[in-house]
Design a protein around this motif. Structure first.
Motif, mmCIF file in Angstrom:
data_model
loop_
_atom_site.group_PDB
_atom_site.id
_atom_site.type_symbol
_atom_site.label_atom_id
_atom_site.label_comp_id
_atom_site.label_asym_id
_atom_site.label_seq_id
_atom_site.Cartn_x
_atom_site.Cartn_y
_atom_site.Cartn_z
ATOM 1 N N VAL A 70 106.192 91.584 81.536
ATOM 2 C CA VAL A 70 104.764 91.812 81.816
ATOM 3 C C VAL A 70 104.393 91.276 83.200
ATOM 4 C CG1 VAL A 70 102.443 91.160 81.084
ATOM 5 C CG2 VAL A 70 104.132 91.845 79.380
ATOM 6 N N ILE A 71 104.911 90.063 83.512
ATOM 7 C CA ILE A 71 104.608 89.467 84.817
ATOM 8 C C ILE A 71 105.150 90.335 85.946
ATOM 9 C CG2 ILE A 71 105.118 87.503 86.307
ATOM 10 C CD1 ILE A 71 105.042 85.742 83.807
ATOM 11 N N LEU A 72 106.376 90.790 85.780
ATOM 12 C CA LEU A 72 106.973 91.621 86.824
ATOM 13 C C LEU A 72 106.224 92.945 86.969
ATOM 14 C CD1 LEU A 72 110.761 90.991 86.120
ATOM 15 C CD2 LEU A 72 109.388 90.088 87.995
ATOM 16 N N GLU A 73 105.814 93.519 85.806
ATOM 17 C CA GLU A 73 105.068 94.772 85.878
ATOM 18 C C GLU A 73 103.724 94.577 86.586
ATOM 19 O OE1 GLU A 73 104.464 96.516 82.094
ATOM 20 O OE2 GLU A 73 103.458 98.314 82.877
ATOM 21 N N ALA A 74 103.026 93.459 86.263
ATOM 22 C CA ALA A 74 101.751 93.180 86.919
ATOM 23 C C ALA A 74 101.936 92.967 88.418
ATOM 24 C CB ALA A 74 101.103 91.938 86.279
ATOM 25 N N GLU A 75 103.014 92.215 88.779
ATOM 26 C CA GLU A 75 103.268 91.992 90.189
ATOM 27 C C GLU A 75 103.593 93.305 90.907
ATOM 28 O OE1 GLU A 75 105.051 87.425 89.879
ATOM 29 O OE2 GLU A 75 106.353 89.119 90.358
ATOM 30 N N ALA A 76 104.348 94.177 90.198
ATOM 31 C CA ALA A 76 104.664 95.469 90.805
ATOM 32 C C ALA A 76 103.409 96.305 91.019
ATOM 33 C CB ALA A 76 105.658 96.229 89.913
ATOM 34 N N THR A 77 102.511 96.299 89.994
ATOM 35 C CA THR A 77 101.252 97.042 90.128
ATOM 36 C C THR A 77 100.408 96.490 91.278
ATOM 37 O OG1 THR A 77 101.289 97.485 87.754
ATOM 38 C CG2 THR A 77 99.186 97.766 88.893
ATOM 39 N N LYS A 78 100.380 95.143 91.353
ATOM 40 C CA LYS A 78 99.616 94.499 92.411
ATOM 41 C C LYS A 78 100.165 94.889 93.790
ATOM 42 C CE LYS A 78 98.683 89.912 94.279
ATOM 43 N NZ LYS A 78 98.943 88.462 94.090
ATOM 44 N N GLU A 79 101.481 94.805 93.926
ATOM 45 C CA GLU A 79 102.084 95.161 95.215
ATOM 46 C C GLU A 79 101.853 96.626 95.549
ATOM 47 O OE1 GLU A 79 106.133 94.045 95.146
ATOM 48 O OE2 GLU A 79 105.736 91.889 95.034
ATOM 49 N N LYS A 80 101.907 97.467 94.495
ATOM 50 C CA LYS A 80 101.670 98.891 94.718
ATOM 51 C C LYS A 80 100.251 99.128 95.242
ATOM 52 C CE LYS A 80 101.411 103.298 92.242
ATOM 53 N NZ LYS A 80 101.496 103.946 90.913
ATOM 54 N N GLN A 81 99.270 98.479 94.563
ATOM 55 C CA GLN A 81 97.886 98.643 95.003
ATOM 56 C C GLN A 81 97.670 98.100 96.401
ATOM 57 O OE1 GLN A 81 95.628 96.763 91.912
ATOM 58 N NE2 GLN A 81 95.839 98.484 90.474
ATOM 59 N N VAL A 82 98.294 96.973 96.694
ATOM 60 C CA VAL A 82 98.153 96.397 98.037
ATOM 61 C C VAL A 82 98.743 97.329 99.080
ATOM 62 C CG1 VAL A 82 98.936 94.511 99.521
ATOM 63 C CG2 VAL A 82 98.073 94.015 97.235
ATOM 64 N N LEU A 83 99.928 97.870 98.750
ATOM 65 C CA LEU A 83 100.566 98.780 99.697
ATOM 66 C C LEU A 83 99.733 100.048 99.886
ATOM 67 C CD1 LEU A 83 104.293 98.401 98.623
ATOM 68 C CD2 LEU A 83 103.204 97.517 100.696
ATOM 69 N N GLU A 84 99.184 100.577 98.769
ATOM 70 C CA GLU A 84 98.346 101.773 98.874
ATOM 71 C C GLU A 84 97.089 101.494 99.704
ATOM 72 O OE1 GLU A 84 99.558 103.980 94.644
ATOM 73 O OE2 GLU A 84 97.598 103.006 94.893
ATOM 74 N N ALA A 85 96.440 100.353 99.436
ATOM 75 C CA ALA A 85 95.235 100.009 100.200
ATOM 76 C C ALA A 85 95.567 99.807 101.677
ATOM 77 C CB ALA A 85 94.597 98.741 99.620
ATOM 78 N N THR A 86 96.730 99.136 101.904
ATOM 79 C CA THR A 86 97.136 98.920 103.294
ATOM 80 C C THR A 86 97.396 100.244 104.001
ATOM 81 O OG1 THR A 86 98.131 96.815 102.654
ATOM 82 C CG2 THR A 86 98.811 97.749 104.753
ATOM 83 N N GLY A 87 98.082 101.153 103.253
ATOM 84 C CA GLY A 87 98.348 102.470 103.846
ATOM 85 C C GLY A 87 97.074 103.248 104.118
ATOM 86 N N GLU A 88 96.151 103.188 103.163
ATOM 87 C CA GLU A 88 94.873 103.903 103.350
ATOM 88 C C GLU A 88 94.080 103.322 104.530
ATOM 89 O OE1 GLU A 88 90.952 105.146 100.651
ATOM 90 O OE2 GLU A 88 92.605 103.987 99.796
ATOM 91 N N ALA A 89 94.079 101.972 104.589
ATOM 92 C CA ALA A 89 93.372 101.339 105.712
ATOM 93 C C ALA A 89 94.013 101.709 107.035
ATOM 94 C CB ALA A 89 93.376 99.816 105.523
ATOM 95 N N GLU A 90 95.346 101.742 107.022
ATOM 96 C CA GLU A 90 96.051 102.112 108.242
ATOM 97 C C GLU A 90 95.723 103.552 108.654
ATOM 98 O OE1 GLU A 90 98.559 101.382 111.490
ATOM 99 O OE2 GLU A 90 97.610 100.051 110.019
ATOM 100 N N ALA A 91 95.644 104.429 107.617
ATOM 101 C CA ALA A 91 95.316 105.827 107.903
ATOM 102 C C ALA A 91 93.914 105.957 108.477
ATOM 103 C CB ALA A 91 95.440 106.658 106.626
ATOM 104 N N ILE A 92 92.978 105.208 107.859
ATOM 105 C CA ILE A 92 91.590 105.237 108.366
ATOM 106 C C ILE A 92 91.540 104.725 109.797
ATOM 107 C CG2 ILE A 92 89.301 104.217 108.053
ATOM 108 C CD1 ILE A 92 89.852 104.305 105.031
#
Length: 311
Positions: free
Chosen positions: A210-232
């Motif tokens: 569960v911890i690893l899955e949550a960390e993976a989701t968190k990293e995924k969201q961070v990466l997506e937000a970072t990518g979106e911010a970079e695109a903007i």
């Protein structure tokens, strides 16, 4: 010389041979010889040839090697009134041949009776459980007691070994049941402990998943937000660059108000060229009217119209 004399000589020679043979004795390496003269001890002979005086002296050989006495099984009552059958083996060695011959009549029988008596005394002071688990202690106590008792006989008790201690059949059955119950108890405890450890490990594994899955989701969201911010940011930079280019181009071209007015009208014509029935312009009406008026004045004076250079 008559036949009688010859016979006498033969008898004498035969007697001499017998006397010599009886006077010469061989004592082997593991033996000692006790010489008795007229029934009284006179000396001890070491291994080798020992010569004695026939008819007056006697030689008694004593075996000096370590020997064994097997104590037959006997019933012994323990301190908690349980009858057990015990037997033992006693190892001894003669250290003084004089004392073992002249201080005790039958050492083997005396040692056997002494061992049986002391075996009853030692085990009689112990409870059944102690007798079954303390064989080395029994061996040591019995050896010490017998060694002290046989020292005056010129004997050294080197070792005592208890061969078996057999309780009664009912006690043996009860002990077997108890041992079986103890083994089953230990088996159940080990099985329960194993299940407990398995459950703990399984829970730990689930927790880590569960911890690893949550960390993976968190990293995924961070990466997506970072990518979106970079695109903007990239889009904004592109728009900024576009505006700067257009702005610089406009200023570099040094456009006149007349050219700007014409471009404005061209833009309006493109806007009005669509299929929409209504068009909303974010402009002030007065500004538009002034602009149209200015444009009208511009076309009244052809000299003020901008010249189009064809290339």
């Amino acid at each position: 010389m008559g036949s009688g004399i010859l016979m006498l000589i033969l008898v004498i020679v035969f007697a001499v041979i017998i006397l010599v043979a009886s006077s010469v004795n061989i004592i082997r390496q593991h033996e000692k010889g006790l010489v008795e003269t007229l029934g009284k001890y006179s000396k001890t002979e070491d291994p080798g040839v020992a010569i004695i005086i026939p008819f007056f002296q006697n030689l008694r050989k004593v075996d000096m090697r370590e020997q064994v006495i097997d104590v037959p099984p006997q019933s012994v009552i323990t301190k908690d009134n349980v009858t057990v059958v015990v037997d033992a083996i006693i190892y001894f060695q003669i250290t003084d041949p004089f004392r073992v011959v002249y201080n005790i009549a039958n050492f083997a029988l005396a040692a056997l009776k002494l061992a049986q008596t002391n075996l009853r005394n030692v085990i009689g002071d112990m409870e059944l459980d102690s007798t079954l688990t303390s064989r080395e202690k029994i061996n040591t106590q019995l050896r010490v007691v017998m060694d002290e008792a046989t020292d005056k006989w010129g004997v050294k008790v080197t070792r005592v070994e208890i061969q078996k201690i057999d309780p009664p059949r009912d006690i043996t059955d009860a002990m077997s049941k108890q041992m079986k119950a103890e083994r089953e108890k230990r088996a159940n405890i080990l099985e329960a402990e194993g299940l407990r450890q398995a459950a703990i490990l399984k829970a730990e594994g689930t927790k880590q998943a569960v911890i690893l899955e949550a960390e993976a989701t968190k990293e995924k969201q961070v990466l997506e937000a970072t990518g979106e911010a970079e695109a903007i940011r990239k889009v904004a930079e592109a728009e900024k660059y576009q505006i700067e280019v257009v702005y610089n181009a406009i200023h570099d071209g040094n456009p006149t108000n007349d050219l700007i007015a014409i471009k404005y009208l061209e833009a309006l014509s493109k806007v009005a060229d669509g299929k929409a029935t209504k068009i909303f312009l974010p402009l002030e009406t007065t500004g538009v009217t002034a602009s149209i008026g200015g444009i009208a004045e511009l076309f009244k004076d052809p000299a003020k119209l901008p010249k189009i250079v064809e290339k």
